[in-house]
Design a protein around this motif. Structure first.
Motif, PDB file in Angstrom:
ATOM      1  N   ASP A 184     -37.043  40.473  29.706  1.00  0.00           N
ATOM      2  CA  ASP A 184     -35.800  41.064  30.195  1.00  0.00           C
ATOM      3  C   ASP A 184     -36.078  42.467  30.742  1.00  0.00           C
ATOM      4  OD1 ASP A 184     -35.963  42.839  28.019  1.00  0.00           O
ATOM      5  OD2 ASP A 184     -34.528  41.700  26.822  1.00  0.00           O
ATOM      6  N   ALA A 185     -35.019  43.127  31.205  1.00  0.00           N
ATOM      7  CA  ALA A 185     -35.179  44.416  31.882  1.00  0.00           C
ATOM      8  C   ALA A 185     -35.830  45.458  30.981  1.00  0.00           C
ATOM      9  CB  ALA A 185     -33.824  44.914  32.374  1.00  0.00           C
ATOM     10  N   ARG A 186     -35.404  45.543  29.717  1.00  0.00           N
ATOM     11  CA  ARG A 186     -35.970  46.553  28.825  1.00  0.00           C
ATOM     12  C   ARG A 186     -37.462  46.296  28.595  1.00  0.00           C
ATOM     13  NH1 ARG A 186     -34.179  50.483  25.769  1.00  0.00           N
ATOM     14  NH2 ARG A 186     -32.011  49.976  26.206  1.00  0.00           N
ATOM     15  N   GLN A 187     -37.832  45.049  28.417  1.00  0.00           N
ATOM     16  CA  GLN A 187     -39.248  44.726  28.248  1.00  0.00           C
ATOM     17  C   GLN A 187     -40.048  45.074  29.498  1.00  0.00           C
ATOM     18  OE1 GLN A 187     -38.440  40.597  27.202  1.00  0.00           O
ATOM     19  NE2 GLN A 187     -39.324  40.917  25.165  1.00  0.00           N
TER      20      GLN A 187
ATOM     21  N   ARG B 295     -35.896  57.509  33.289  1.00  0.00           N
ATOM     22  CA  ARG B 295     -36.060  56.219  32.610  1.00  0.00           C
ATOM     23  C   ARG B 295     -34.750  55.447  32.575  1.00  0.00           C
ATOM     24  NH1 ARG B 295     -39.636  53.536  28.739  1.00  0.00           N
ATOM     25  NH2 ARG B 295     -38.394  51.907  27.753  1.00  0.00           N
ATOM     26  N   GLU B 296     -33.637  56.135  32.323  1.00  0.00           N
ATOM     27  CA  GLU B 296     -32.343  55.458  32.321  1.00  0.00           C
ATOM     28  C   GLU B 296     -32.040  54.867  33.694  1.00  0.00           C
ATOM     29  OE1 GLU B 296     -29.994  58.126  28.924  1.00  0.00           O
ATOM     30  OE2 GLU B 296     -29.854  58.660  31.051  1.00  0.00           O
ATOM     31  N   LEU B 297     -32.411  55.598  34.725  1.00  0.00           N
ATOM     32  CA  LEU B 297     -32.207  55.111  36.091  1.00  0.00           C
ATOM     33  C   LEU B 297     -33.013  53.841  36.329  1.00  0.00           C
ATOM     34  CD1 LEU B 297     -30.970  55.776  38.925  1.00  0.00           C
ATOM     35  CD2 LEU B 297     -33.152  56.862  39.438  1.00  0.00           C
ATOM     36  N   LEU B 298     -34.288  53.859  35.907  1.00  0.00           N
ATOM     37  CA  LEU B 298     -35.137  52.683  36.073  1.00  0.00           C
ATOM     38  C   LEU B 298     -34.593  51.506  35.271  1.00  0.00           C
ATOM     39  CD1 LEU B 298     -37.691  51.366  37.197  1.00  0.00           C
ATOM     40  CD2 LEU B 298     -38.956  52.309  35.243  1.00  0.00           C
ATOM     41  N   GLU B 299     -34.120  51.778  34.058  1.00  0.00           N
ATOM     42  CA  GLU B 299     -33.565  50.700  33.236  1.00  0.00           C
ATOM     43  C   GLU B 299     -32.344  50.079  33.906  1.00  0.00           C
ATOM     44  OE1 GLU B 299     -32.837  52.317  29.362  1.00  0.00           O
ATOM     45  OE2 GLU B 299     -34.945  52.166  28.748  1.00  0.00           O
ATOM     46  N   ARG B 300     -31.471  50.905  34.473  1.00  0.00           N
ATOM     47  CA  ARG B 300     -30.304  50.372  35.162  1.00  0.00           C
ATOM     48  C   ARG B 300     -30.703  49.523  36.362  1.00  0.00           C
ATOM     49  NH1 ARG B 300     -26.551  55.477  36.016  1.00  0.00           N
ATOM     50  NH2 ARG B 300     -26.811  56.312  33.924  1.00  0.00           N
ATOM     51  N   ALA B 301     -31.699  50.031  37.092  1.00  0.00           N
ATOM     52  CA  ALA B 301     -32.169  49.274  38.266  1.00  0.00           C
ATOM     53  C   ALA B 301     -32.723  47.917  37.841  1.00  0.00           C
ATOM     54  CB  ALA B 301     -33.230  50.075  39.018  1.00  0.00           C
ATOM     55  N   MET B 302     -33.527  47.887  36.784  1.00  0.00           N
ATOM     56  CA  MET B 302     -34.139  46.633  36.363  1.00  0.00           C
ATOM     57  C   MET B 302     -33.101  45.684  35.758  1.00  0.00           C
ATOM     58  SD  MET B 302     -37.024  47.066  37.581  1.00  0.00           S
ATOM     59  CE  MET B 302     -37.488  45.379  37.240  1.00  0.00           C
ATOM     60  N   VAL B 303     -32.087  46.228  35.089  1.00  0.00           N
ATOM     61  CA  VAL B 303     -31.001  45.373  34.592  1.00  0.00           C
ATOM     62  C   VAL B 303     -30.322  44.682  35.768  1.00  0.00           C
ATOM     63  CG1 VAL B 303     -28.686  45.402  33.566  1.00  0.00           C
ATOM     64  CG2 VAL B 303     -30.579  46.569  32.419  1.00  0.00           C
ATOM     65  N   ALA B 304     -30.064  45.449  36.842  1.00  0.00           N
ATOM     66  CA  ALA B 304     -29.395  44.880  38.013  1.00  0.00           C
ATOM     67  C   ALA B 304     -30.293  43.937  38.795  1.00  0.00           C
ATOM     68  CB  ALA B 304     -28.914  46.011  38.927  1.00  0.00           C
ATOM     69  N   LEU B 305     -31.610  44.056  38.618  1.00  0.00           N
ATOM     70  CA  LEU B 305     -32.546  43.196  39.340  1.00  0.00           C
ATOM     71  C   LEU B 305     -32.992  41.993  38.515  1.00  0.00           C
ATOM     72  CD1 LEU B 305     -34.817  45.924  40.980  1.00  0.00           C
ATOM     73  CD2 LEU B 305     -33.409  44.269  42.211  1.00  0.00           C
TER      74      LEU B 305
ATOM     75  N   LEU C  69     -43.923  48.647  32.216  1.00  0.00           N
ATOM     76  CA  LEU C  69     -44.266  49.579  33.295  1.00  0.00           C
ATOM     77  C   LEU C  69     -44.677  50.937  32.724  1.00  0.00           C
ATOM     78  CD1 LEU C  69     -41.424  48.755  35.851  1.00  0.00           C
ATOM     79  CD2 LEU C  69     -43.846  48.159  36.053  1.00  0.00           C
ATOM     80  N   ALA C  70     -43.973  51.379  31.670  1.00  0.00           N
ATOM     81  CA  ALA C  70     -44.340  52.643  31.031  1.00  0.00           C
ATOM     82  C   ALA C  70     -45.708  52.552  30.386  1.00  0.00           C
ATOM     83  CB  ALA C  70     -43.273  53.021  29.979  1.00  0.00           C
ATOM     84  N   ALA C  71     -46.010  51.404  29.768  1.00  0.00           N
ATOM     85  CA  ALA C  71     -47.312  51.219  29.142  1.00  0.00           C
ATOM     86  C   ALA C  71     -48.435  51.233  30.168  1.00  0.00           C
ATOM     87  CB  ALA C  71     -47.334  49.920  28.339  1.00  0.00           C
ATOM     88  N   LEU C  72     -48.172  50.705  31.350  1.00  0.00           N
ATOM     89  CA  LEU C  72     -49.195  50.681  32.389  1.00  0.00           C
ATOM     90  C   LEU C  72     -49.626  52.081  32.807  1.00  0.00           C
ATOM     91  CD1 LEU C  72     -47.965  47.799  34.727  1.00  0.00           C
ATOM     92  CD2 LEU C  72     -50.036  47.818  33.321  1.00  0.00           C
ATOM     93  N   THR C  73     -48.711  53.058  32.673  1.00  0.00           N
ATOM     94  CA  THR C  73     -49.072  54.424  33.072  1.00  0.00           C
ATOM     95  C   THR C  73     -50.183  54.982  32.190  1.00  0.00           C
ATOM     96  OG1 THR C  73     -47.368  55.437  31.691  1.00  0.00           O
ATOM     97  CG2 THR C  73     -46.741  54.831  33.936  1.00  0.00           C
ATOM     98  N   MET C  74     -50.322  54.455  30.973  1.00  0.00           N
ATOM     99  CA  MET C  74     -51.393  54.928  30.089  1.00  0.00           C
ATOM    100  C   MET C  74     -52.754  54.647  30.700  1.00  0.00           C
ATOM    101  SD  MET C  74     -49.803  53.469  26.505  1.00  0.00           S
ATOM    102  CE  MET C  74     -51.430  53.532  25.771  1.00  0.00           C
ATOM    103  N   PHE C  75     -52.867  53.506  31.402  1.00  0.00           N
ATOM    104  CA  PHE C  75     -54.151  53.131  31.984  1.00  0.00           C
ATOM    105  C   PHE C  75     -54.424  53.870  33.285  1.00  0.00           C
ATOM    106  CE2 PHE C  75     -52.781  49.561  29.374  1.00  0.00           C
ATOM    107  CZ  PHE C  75     -53.908  49.324  28.602  1.00  0.00           C
TER     108      PHE C  75
END
Length: 199
Positions: free
Chosen positions: A183-186, A85-95, A191-197
């Motif tokens: 923003d990136a955190r949102q 998750r930290e990796l994904l957060e860093r990627a999305m911050v940079a994107l 994306l994490a919420a989508l995994t529930m479905f």
């Protein structure tokens, strides 16, 4: 003329001038004379270094894409990856969280799309840029997974394509309505919420 376009050799000055023209005038309205004025060079230098105005503009657009990809890689691996998750957060911050900082360069990237719909050479060049970005992204995922000792959750090529699509889509929304763009955190939370479905 800006200090940026005055520095360096003719090739670097032409590229800086092309970026400035794309930001100010856009792809379709930029002329060879605009490029000469912005770079402080001459018409012959465009042909000598790039073969023509369009090739110069294509190179400027490609350079903006490639610089953004390098920034993402630097952000992901500095410091070393932690949890997935930290990796994904860093990627999305940079994107995503860089839109304001990189706005001039990102406008140049977006300027390429409508032109690419009509010009096959630019379309092929941009497709190649996306291919390189996907390849770089796949390399980042495999490297991160190896460092974390985990297997990629899905095929890396698919994951990278989806993340690029999320980033590109959010960029277009942000250019039109920054206040309504998450923003990136949102984005990571969504994306994490989508995994529930999908479970």
């Amino acid at each position: 003329m800006s200090r940026t376009t005055q520095a360096g050799g003719y090739r670097e000055r032409l590229l800086a001038g092309a970026v400035a023209c794309l930001q100010e005038k856009g792809y379709a309205r930029t002329t060879a004379r605009d490029l000469v004025a912005a770079s402080g060079t001459n018409l012959a230098s465009i042909g000598y270094h790039f073969g023509g105005k369009d090739a110069l503009l294509h190179e400027a657009i490609a350079g903006c894409f490639e610089a953004w990809t390098r920034r993402v890689e630097e952000a992901i691996f500095s410091p070393a990856p932690g949890t997935p998750r930290e990796l994904l957060e860093r990627a999305m911050v940079a994107l995503v969280d860089v839109f304001e900082e990189l706005r001039p360069q990102l406008v140049v990237c977006v300027e390429g799309y409508p032109a690419a719909l009509r010009e096959s050479v630019l379309r092929e060049r941009m497709a190649a840029m996306y291919a390189r970005a996907r390849e770089a992204g796949v390399g980042m995922i495999r490297r991160a997974c190896a460092e974390m000792g985990v297997e990629p959750p899905v095929q890396p090529e698919v994951l990278v394509s989806v993340l690029i699509a999320v980033s590109d889509g959010l960029l277009l929304q942000w250019l039109l309505d920054p206040a309504s763009t998450p923003d990136a955190r949102q984005v990571v939370d969504a994306l994490a919420a989508l995994t529930m479905f999908a479970a």
